[in-house]
Design a protein around this motif. Structure first.
Motif, mmCIF file in Angstrom:
data_model
loop_
_atom_site.group_PDB
_atom_site.id
_atom_site.type_symbol
_atom_site.label_atom_id
_atom_site.label_comp_id
_atom_site.label_asym_id
_atom_site.label_seq_id
_atom_site.Cartn_x
_atom_site.Cartn_y
_atom_site.Cartn_z
ATOM 1 N N UNK A 57 -13.436 44.998 -26.397
ATOM 2 C CA UNK A 57 -13.805 45.940 -24.771
ATOM 3 C C UNK A 57 -15.614 46.530 -25.558
ATOM 4 N N UNK A 58 -15.991 46.240 -23.840
ATOM 5 C CA UNK A 58 -16.800 46.977 -24.282
ATOM 6 C C UNK A 58 -17.528 48.414 -22.957
ATOM 7 N N UNK A 59 -17.152 49.274 -23.555
ATOM 8 C CA UNK A 59 -17.572 50.708 -22.846
ATOM 9 C C UNK A 59 -17.978 51.663 -23.385
ATOM 10 N N UNK A 99 -7.202 46.478 -29.247
ATOM 11 C CA UNK A 99 -8.322 45.153 -30.268
ATOM 12 C C UNK A 99 -8.115 45.302 -31.266
ATOM 13 N N UNK A 100 -8.491 45.185 -32.306
ATOM 14 C CA UNK A 100 -9.865 45.372 -33.488
ATOM 15 C C UNK A 100 -10.926 45.843 -33.297
ATOM 16 N N UNK A 101 -11.535 45.800 -32.295
ATOM 17 C CA UNK A 101 -13.059 46.349 -32.314
ATOM 18 C C UNK A 101 -12.674 46.489 -30.910
ATOM 19 N N UNK A 102 -13.446 47.825 -29.892
ATOM 20 C CA UNK A 102 -14.080 48.774 -29.279
ATOM 21 C C UNK A 102 -15.178 48.479 -29.181
ATOM 22 N N UNK A 103 -16.976 48.326 -28.437
ATOM 23 C CA UNK A 103 -17.681 48.484 -28.431
ATOM 24 C C UNK A 103 -18.206 49.499 -27.615
ATOM 25 N N UNK A 104 -19.111 49.514 -28.241
ATOM 26 C CA UNK A 104 -19.098 51.291 -27.302
ATOM 27 C C UNK A 104 -20.726 51.105 -26.653
ATOM 28 N N UNK A 105 -21.201 51.369 -25.689
ATOM 29 C CA UNK A 105 -23.026 51.568 -25.017
ATOM 30 C C UNK A 105 -22.934 52.420 -24.653
ATOM 31 N N UNK A 106 -23.461 53.436 -25.475
ATOM 32 C CA UNK A 106 -23.700 54.717 -25.164
ATOM 33 C C UNK A 106 -25.502 55.449 -25.810
ATOM 34 N N UNK A 164 -22.466 50.769 -30.462
ATOM 35 C CA UNK A 164 -22.251 51.518 -31.897
ATOM 36 C C UNK A 164 -20.401 50.985 -31.314
ATOM 37 N N UNK A 165 -19.516 50.769 -32.751
ATOM 38 C CA UNK A 165 -18.489 50.119 -33.090
ATOM 39 C C UNK A 165 -16.951 50.896 -33.397
ATOM 40 N N UNK A 166 -15.986 51.190 -32.675
ATOM 41 C CA UNK A 166 -14.687 51.948 -32.752
ATOM 42 C C UNK A 166 -14.183 50.828 -33.190
ATOM 43 N N UNK A 167 -13.336 50.391 -35.001
ATOM 44 C CA UNK A 167 -13.126 49.553 -35.522
ATOM 45 C C UNK A 167 -11.345 50.050 -35.584
ATOM 46 N N UNK A 168 -10.648 49.557 -34.964
ATOM 47 C CA UNK A 168 -9.056 49.908 -35.622
ATOM 48 C C UNK A 168 -8.951 49.632 -36.905
#
Length: 579
Positions: A81-83, A219-226, A237-241
């Motif tokens: 996910x990109x968020x 998801x394993x990976x959540x990508x953050x555009x900040x 930025x990456x939030x990894x489970x």
């Protein structure tokens, strides 16, 4: 005066490369010692994506089910996910890690295994426990200091960090699996290409119940555009489970020229809050550490009796999830060769094929992982978010995509295309499975060079050509159903043929080398009920494939041959370094 400790193989490092080398060697009956300067195995998640080829290796080494029991399964990995934050706006998703329906079908056709998410602090104990149970001697808090080679072996000097004294370990061979700043590789003088420290990154491990933001889009990976996400790091930025849905790892960048920030608990929590986007949810910081993005690979993996594997030879960011996979596969390639040289079956020349086969793979994964970082930039570009600007301007750009204007429609299209292109990072099935070896341990069969019908990074192309991994097909044996990959491995060569291939069976039985024989056909030891093997084997029923202990085809002959014994003998001499 201290007594010299002796072993066949000394392994420096207990990470994925060292642990899997120990496991394979002990499985093959080769004595080995692992030394690590640390007091324990990995205590942070680090590497995690475990691809199909690595699962095949672990299947052959008898620990696949132990990994599956602890890993996050494939179906919970793939809504990348990109968020703007986990609690913020979603910009788009990529069905990843084999969870796209078409890619999932390709995964099922390619292998008997499934990829999974197995964090390193869980993977290492599985590998090490099995290795020790099979004979590996493991020494914690034992620091490698130096080594010296002679014609018969390697003498390494190590220091016991508890007692403070030094002693020597005498081995026939040394494996340096001591990570991205490998002292063994430096002492061996392995030539390197590329650059270390091209960007700065921070890992923050934390606990928080984020189920309400993630369970509906697992998801394993959540990508953050900040704001700040394009500074250093791995593209965003990456939030990894780590463990669904309460243990996490954040990757955030910093300007490597300015040095890492002070990693206080307050700083770590501020980054977590920024990427999660929820200031109220309870957060517990477990650890934080700084590291650098590297783009470096070894041109040669060995010097005399010293071999290096894993991050010691290929140093790259975690993009594509290639690090521990390539490391484990390095060791798997090397271990059977060491076993056959040590027991006298093969000449030392066989060990030269380790560099020939694995160095191109190492270079490929370093290039691919770093390219994937660059492929994140177009997502920001679609939102006009690359140029310096205030956070308010970035949020305005992101909001503008929702306007009912021609410009906004084009922006939405650019964003969709940019996110979809990340398939090269998150669904690179060909990178995982299309390795092709060219070395003295592979006997070409004279057929034309292979051409790929589709993009070889994205799509796996099975083939029985010498130098490729044996294709997967489901066979039956009585009431059992098993893969062709289950018939090979186990530390020995395997010869596969069919009805009319009796000459090849006799030829295998006449060799001094241990060769398992597999006959596929109606009424035979193994049957091909779906007809898949008849198609994928690319030989006639009376033809033959000789498969190495690592599952790669070493020799192929399309049909029966009156001189089968001579052909097979000549092939084995070449493969084993006696030619």
């Amino acid at each position: 005066m201290s007594t010299v400790v002796e072993t066949d193989v000394l392994i420096v490092g207990s990470g994925p490369a060292g642990a899997s080398a120990a496991l394979a060697l002990s499985t093959y009956g080769v004595s080995n010692i692992v030394v690590t300067r640390y007091a324990s195995l990995a205590d942070t998640p680090r590497a995690h994506i475990t691809n199909q080829r690595t699962m095949e290796v672990l299947r052959d080494l008898g620990v696949e089910q132990d990994v599956i029991a602890q890993a996050t399964p494939q179906h919970l990995m793939g809504n990348t996910t990109f968020c703007t934050g986990l609690a913020g706006e979603e910009l788009g998703r990529v069905r990843s890690w084999g969870n796209d329906p078409l890619v999932q079908a390709a995964h099922e056709l390619a292998s008997p295994t499934r990829m999974c998410d197995m964090p390193q602090h869980l993977m290492e104990p599985v590998l090490v426990d099995a290795a020790v149970a099979r004979g590996t001697s493991l020494r914690f808090q034992t620091e490698y200091l130096s080594h010296a080679q002679d014609a018969d072996g390697v003498t390494a000097t190590v220091r016991d960090r508890l007692r403070g004294d030094t002693y020597e370990i005498r081995a026939k061979y040394l494996i340096g699996a001591d990570g991205g700043r490998s002292r063994v590789a430096a002492d061996a003088g392995l030539p390197m290409s590329g650059q270390m420290g091209v960007a700065g990154s921070i890992n923050i491990v934390f606990e928080a119940d984020l189920a309400k933001y993630t369970a509906h889009r697992p998801s394993t990976l959540y990508w953050v555009l900040a704001p700040g996400a394009t500074v250093g790091g791995i593209g965003a930025g990456l939030v990894r489970c780590v463990r669904p849905w309460n243990e996490w790892l954040i990757v955030w960048g910093y300007d490597v020229t300015a040095g890492a920030p002070d990693l206080t608990t307050e700083y770590a929590e501020s980054v977590v809050r920024q990427l999660v986007g929820d200031d109220e949810i309870p957060v517990t910081i477990k650890s934080s550490s700084a590291w650098t993005v590297n783009e470096m690979y070894a041109e040669t993996y060995s010097a005399g009796r010293v071999f290096c594997a894993g991050d010691a030879t290929h140093r790259h960011p975690p993009s594509n999830g290639l690090g521990s996979n390539t490391s484990i596969q390095d060791s798997y390639n090397l271990a059977w060769k060491l076993k056959l040289v040590l027991d006298g079956t093969a000449a030392p020349k066989l060990l030269d094929t380790y560099t020939a086969e694995r160095a191109p793979v190492g270079k490929q994964v370093v290039t691919r992982a770093n390219r994937s970082i660059g492929e994140t930039a177009p997502i920001f570009e679609a939102l006009d978010g690359l140029s310096p600007q205030t956070p308010e301007q970035l949020w305005a750009n992101i909001a503008a995509r929702k306007d009912a204007t021609e410009a906004a429609e084009k922006q939405r299209a650019r964003l969709r295309e940019a996110i979809a292109f990340k398939v090269y990072e998150f669904n690179a099935h060909g990178v995982d499975l299309n390795q092709r070896y060219a070395s003295e341990a592979i006997v070409p069969d004279g057929t034309p060079d292979e051409t790929f019908a589709r993009d070889p990074e994205l799509h796996h192309q099975p083939t029985s050509r010498p130098g490729a991994r044996i294709p997967h097909a489901w066979l039956t044996s009585g009431t059992r159903t098993l893969s062709t990959l289950d018939t090979v491995g186990k530390g020995r060569f395997t010869l596969l043929t069919g009805i009319g291939g009796e000459g090849w069976i006799r030829a295998a039985e006449a060799q001094d080398v241990e060769i398992a024989t597999v006959v596929v056909g109606p009424g035979q030891q193994y049957e091909d009920p779906y007809g898949d093997w008849a198609r994928l084997s690319e030989i006639s029923d009376a033809g033959v494939l000789l498969v190495r202990p690592d599952g790669f085809v070493a020799f192929r002959h399309a049909s029966a041959a009156p001189d089968a014994e001579a052909l097979l003998s000549d092939a084995l001499r070449r493969i084993l370094g006696h030619a």
